[in-house]
Design a protein around this motif. Structure first.
Motif, PDB file in Angstrom:
ATOM      1  N   GLU A 143      61.292  16.584  40.719  1.00 39.09           N
ATOM      2  CA  GLU A 143      62.714  16.832  41.111  1.00 39.09           C
ATOM      3  C   GLU A 143      63.278  17.997  40.428  1.00 39.09           C
ATOM      4  O   GLU A 143      63.721  17.896  39.256  1.00 39.09           O
ATOM      5  CB  GLU A 143      63.679  15.644  41.031  1.00 39.09           C
ATOM      6  N   TYR A 144      63.383  19.040  41.241  1.00 41.16           N
ATOM      7  CA  TYR A 144      63.846  20.489  40.641  1.00 41.16           C
ATOM      8  C   TYR A 144      65.261  20.685  40.856  1.00 41.16           C
ATOM      9  O   TYR A 144      65.818  20.244  41.790  1.00 41.16           O
ATOM     10  CB  TYR A 144      63.056  21.491  41.144  1.00 41.16           C
ATOM     11  N   PHE A 145      66.037  21.034  39.823  1.00 42.16           N
ATOM     12  CA  PHE A 145      67.408  21.098  40.161  1.00 42.16           C
ATOM     13  C   PHE A 145      68.372  22.434  39.536  1.00 42.16           C
ATOM     14  O   PHE A 145      67.717  22.760  38.538  1.00 42.16           O
ATOM     15  CB  PHE A 145      68.452  19.982  39.903  1.00 42.16           C
ATOM     16  N   GLN A 146      69.338  22.814  39.830  1.00 48.20           N
ATOM     17  CA  GLN A 146      69.819  24.027  39.162  1.00 48.20           C
ATOM     18  C   GLN A 146      71.320  23.265  38.410  1.00 48.20           C
ATOM     19  O   GLN A 146      71.913  22.476  39.254  1.00 48.20           O
ATOM     20  CB  GLN A 146      70.465  24.975  40.232  1.00 48.20           C
ATOM     21  N   LEU A 147      71.707  23.559  37.318  1.00 41.80           N
ATOM     22  CA  LEU A 147      72.584  23.195  36.394  1.00 41.80           C
ATOM     23  C   LEU A 147      73.977  23.431  37.324  1.00 41.80           C
ATOM     24  O   LEU A 147      74.146  24.547  37.559  1.00 41.80           O
ATOM     25  CB  LEU A 147      72.633  23.614  34.925  1.00 41.80           C
ATOM     26  N   GLY A 148      74.779  22.230  37.448  1.00 38.62           N
ATOM     27  CA  GLY A 148      75.845  22.637  37.844  1.00 38.62           C
ATOM     28  C   GLY A 148      76.189  22.349  39.432  1.00 38.62           C
ATOM     29  O   GLY A 148      77.218  22.675  40.154  1.00 38.62           O
ATOM     30  N   LYS A 149      74.937  22.116  39.993  1.00 41.92           N
ATOM     31  CA  LYS A 149      74.588  22.001  41.548  1.00 41.92           C
ATOM     32  C   LYS A 149      73.866  21.096  41.997  1.00 41.92           C
ATOM     33  O   LYS A 149      73.103  21.144  43.061  1.00 41.92           O
ATOM     34  CB  LYS A 149      74.393  23.549  42.254  1.00 41.92           C
ATOM     35  N   SER A 150      74.096  20.043  41.114  1.00 36.72           N
ATOM     36  CA  SER A 150      72.943  18.827  41.560  1.00 36.72           C
ATOM     37  C   SER A 150      73.788  17.404  40.927  1.00 36.72           C
ATOM     38  O   SER A 150      74.716  17.575  40.133  1.00 36.72           O
ATOM     39  CB  SER A 150      71.693  19.008  40.586  1.00 36.72           C
ATOM     40  N   PHE A 151      73.186  16.394  41.561  1.00 34.89           N
ATOM     41  CA  PHE A 151      73.705  15.273  40.817  1.00 34.89           C
ATOM     42  C   PHE A 151      73.283  15.124  39.553  1.00 34.89           C
ATOM     43  O   PHE A 151      73.688  13.986  38.591  1.00 34.89           O
ATOM     44  CB  PHE A 151      73.410  13.836  41.836  1.00 34.89           C
ATOM     45  N   TYR A 152      72.165  15.571  39.068  1.00 32.32           N
ATOM     46  CA  TYR A 152      71.879  15.540  37.832  1.00 32.32           C
ATOM     47  C   TYR A 152      72.680  16.404  36.975  1.00 32.32           C
ATOM     48  O   TYR A 152      72.988  17.643  37.352  1.00 32.32           O
ATOM     49  CB  TYR A 152      70.450  16.358  37.704  1.00 32.32           C
ATOM     50  N   LYS A 153      73.395  15.784  35.711  1.00 27.46           N
ATOM     51  CA  LYS A 153      74.626  16.772  35.180  1.00 27.46           C
ATOM     52  C   LYS A 153      74.150  16.588  33.847  1.00 27.46           C
ATOM     53  O   LYS A 153      74.972  15.978  32.966  1.00 27.46           O
ATOM     54  CB  LYS A 153      75.853  16.029  35.491  1.00 27.46           C
ATOM     55  N   PRO A 154      72.953  17.063  33.243  1.00 29.61           N
ATOM     56  CA  PRO A 154      72.687  16.905  31.750  1.00 29.61           C
ATOM     57  C   PRO A 154      73.590  17.665  30.975  1.00 29.61           C
ATOM     58  O   PRO A 154      73.930  17.437  30.007  1.00 29.61           O
ATOM     59  CB  PRO A 154      71.288  17.378  31.682  1.00 29.61           C
ATOM     60  N   ASP A 155      74.150  18.975  31.519  1.00 23.11           N
ATOM     61  CA  ASP A 155      75.134  19.917  30.661  1.00 23.11           C
ATOM     62  C   ASP A 155      76.418  19.232  30.395  1.00 23.11           C
ATOM     63  O   ASP A 155      77.042  19.267  29.516  1.00 23.11           O
ATOM     64  CB  ASP A 155      75.292  20.999  31.433  1.00 23.11           C
ATOM     65  N   GLU A 156      76.702  18.175  31.483  1.00 23.85           N
ATOM     66  CA  GLU A 156      78.132  17.573  31.291  1.00 23.85           C
ATOM     67  C   GLU A 156      77.897  16.463  30.445  1.00 23.85           C
ATOM     68  O   GLU A 156      78.909  16.172  29.450  1.00 23.85           O
ATOM     69  CB  GLU A 156      78.723  17.194  32.644  1.00 23.85           C
ATOM     70  N   LEU A 157      77.005  15.913  30.318  1.00 21.29           N
ATOM     71  CA  LEU A 157      76.814  14.845  29.297  1.00 21.29           C
ATOM     72  C   LEU A 157      76.645  15.377  27.848  1.00 21.29           C
ATOM     73  O   LEU A 157      77.162  14.832  26.784  1.00 21.29           O
ATOM     74  CB  LEU A 157      75.531  14.052  29.733  1.00 21.29           C
ATOM     75  N   SER A 158      75.817  16.422  27.865  1.00 20.47           N
ATOM     76  CA  SER A 158      75.797  17.173  26.658  1.00 20.47           C
ATOM     77  C   SER A 158      77.144  17.474  26.000  1.00 20.47           C
ATOM     78  O   SER A 158      77.404  17.386  24.782  1.00 20.47           O
ATOM     79  CB  SER A 158      74.841  18.411  26.838  1.00 20.47           C
ATOM     80  N   LYS A 159      77.748  18.143  26.951  1.00 22.86           N
ATOM     81  CA  LYS A 159      79.327  18.475  26.358  1.00 22.86           C
ATOM     82  C   LYS A 159      80.235  17.276  26.042  1.00 22.86           C
ATOM     83  O   LYS A 159      80.996  17.260  24.972  1.00 22.86           O
ATOM     84  CB  LYS A 159      80.117  19.111  27.600  1.00 22.86           C
ATOM     85  N   LEU A 160      80.150  16.316  26.761  1.00 22.77           N
ATOM     86  CA  LEU A 160      80.807  14.802  26.278  1.00 22.77           C
ATOM     87  C   LEU A 160      80.126  14.583  24.842  1.00 22.77           C
ATOM     88  O   LEU A 160      81.049  13.994  23.937  1.00 22.77           O
ATOM     89  CB  LEU A 160      80.808  13.811  27.400  1.00 22.77           C
ATOM     90  N   VAL A 161      79.098  14.461  24.914  1.00 22.74           N
ATOM     91  CA  VAL A 161      78.510  14.021  23.382  1.00 22.74           C
ATOM     92  C   VAL A 161      78.898  14.872  22.373  1.00 22.74           C
ATOM     93  O   VAL A 161      79.244  14.364  21.208  1.00 22.74           O
ATOM     94  CB  VAL A 161      76.963  13.963  23.529  1.00 22.74           C
ATOM     95  N   ARG A 162      78.988  16.265  22.533  1.00 23.84           N
ATOM     96  CA  ARG A 162      79.416  17.284  21.644  1.00 23.84           C
ATOM     97  C   ARG A 162      80.941  16.658  21.191  1.00 23.84           C
ATOM     98  O   ARG A 162      81.255  16.715  19.986  1.00 23.84           O
ATOM     99  CB  ARG A 162      79.387  18.390  21.787  1.00 23.84           C
ATOM    100  N   GLN A 163      81.657  16.347  22.045  1.00 24.93           N
ATOM    101  CA  GLN A 163      83.168  16.333  21.885  1.00 24.93           C
ATOM    102  C   GLN A 163      83.385  14.960  21.191  1.00 24.93           C
ATOM    103  O   GLN A 163      84.383  14.939  20.504  1.00 24.93           O
ATOM    104  CB  GLN A 163      83.672  16.192  23.350  1.00 24.93           C
ATOM    105  N   GLN A 164      82.532  14.182  21.355  1.00 25.46           N
ATOM    106  CA  GLN A 164      82.885  12.763  20.708  1.00 25.46           C
ATOM    107  C   GLN A 164      81.897  12.534  19.461  1.00 25.46           C
ATOM    108  O   GLN A 164      81.833  11.408  18.958  1.00 25.46           O
ATOM    109  CB  GLN A 164      82.421  11.595  21.787  1.00 25.46           C
ATOM    110  N   GLY A 165      81.133  13.421  19.071  1.00 25.24           N
ATOM    111  CA  GLY A 165      80.197  13.317  17.697  1.00 25.24           C
ATOM    112  C   GLY A 165      79.127  12.430  18.261  1.00 25.24           C
ATOM    113  O   GLY A 165      78.860  11.809  17.220  1.00 25.24           O
ATOM    114  N   GLY A 166      78.678  12.581  19.116  1.00 26.97           N
ATOM    115  CA  GLY A 166      77.374  11.624  19.487  1.00 26.97           C
ATOM    116  C   GLY A 166      76.205  12.351  19.170  1.00 26.97           C
ATOM    117  O   GLY A 166      76.011  13.427  18.444  1.00 26.97           O
ATOM    118  N   TRP A 167      74.991  11.728  19.825  1.00 27.36           N
ATOM    119  CA  TRP A 167      73.546  12.189  19.262  1.00 27.36           C
ATOM    120  C   TRP A 167      72.958  12.470  20.629  1.00 27.36           C
ATOM    121  O   TRP A 167      72.586  11.538  21.183  1.00 27.36           O
ATOM    122  CB  TRP A 167      73.030  11.041  18.357  1.00 27.36           C
TER     123      TRP A 167
END
Length: 240
Positions: free
Chosen positions: A70-94
């Protein structure tokens, strides 16, 4: 239900996944990932909403096998790894290094549809599954999962997208080890949804809300009744 009720035949049955009862029920993929990690020989995991009418095209040389890429473009898909990465950085996750490296590789990324999944690359599959479980259960991520809204589908990210990240990282960054080769039942997502190609493959996957479609359910019931009459009767007996 499967063994005592429907009397399906298994060489071995394990109930270790009962230990996951304490886990957040939103992690519906966690049991699958634990099952991947439990295997010590070549295997294929089949989702409970997948029906096989023909044998799968896998051999003893199939390293890793999945339904389709399943190929997708960041910001234009139901796959949102960039948004999860942002949330992890904000909350000091891993997040694992494979995930972080893959996020730096451009806007076009990939995931693996795991309606079916497995292969003979057991060491690699163990590594990937262990990494997914570690990410889900990491103490530093507890607050992330508590605040993560339904707009970001956690399961497909940690099961399907992380798998692609691990394969890509292994093949491009860890060149001292044997590369991982992916094989698929369908070459692309569109083929998986093509009625003629899915019929030729002998494969039915009741993805998402398809499970609630009464027409599809009736067609499936009639197919089982015609092709597997004894199993069909056992289903009726169990329901009664």
């Amino acid at each position: 239900m499967l063994v005592d009720g429907l009397r399906l035949e298994f060489d071995e049955v394990q109930i270790v996944l009962n230990e996951l009862d304490r886990q957040d029920s939103k992690w519906w993929a966690l049991g699958k990932i634990y099952a991947y990690r439990l295997q010590d020989a070549p295997f294929i995991h089949i989702d409970s909403d997948v029906f096989l009418w023909k044998p799968l095209p896998v051999t003893s040389h199939t390293q890793v096998f999945a339904q389709n890429p399943e190929y997708f473009q960041l910001g234009k898909s139901f796959y949102k790894p960039d948004e999860l990465s942002k949330l992890v950085r904000q909350q000091g996750g891993w997040l694992p290094k494979e995930w972080q490296w893959y996020q730096s590789q451009g806007n076009i990324q990939q995931a693996e549809c795991c309606g079916i999944f497995g292969g003979c690359a057991i060491e690699f599959i163990h590594y990937y599954a262990d990494l997914a479980i570690r990410t889900i259960e990491h103490d530093a991520n507890r607050s992330v999962w508590k605040t993560l809204g339904d707009a970001i589908e956690r399961n497909i990210l940690l099961e399907q997208h992380l798998l692609s990240a691990c394969i890509s990282h292994r093949n491009h960054q860890d060149i001292s080890r044997q590369p991982i080769t992916m094989e698929y039942l369908f070459a692309c997502e569109a083929d998986a949804f093509n009625a003629e190609k899915s019929a030729a493959a002998g494969y039915t996957h009741l993805i998402a809300d398809t499970k609630k479609n009464a027409i599809v359910a009736d067609n499936l019931e009639q197919r089982v009744k015609k092709d597997y009459p004894e199993a069909y009767l056992r289903c009726l007996e169990y329901l009664e």
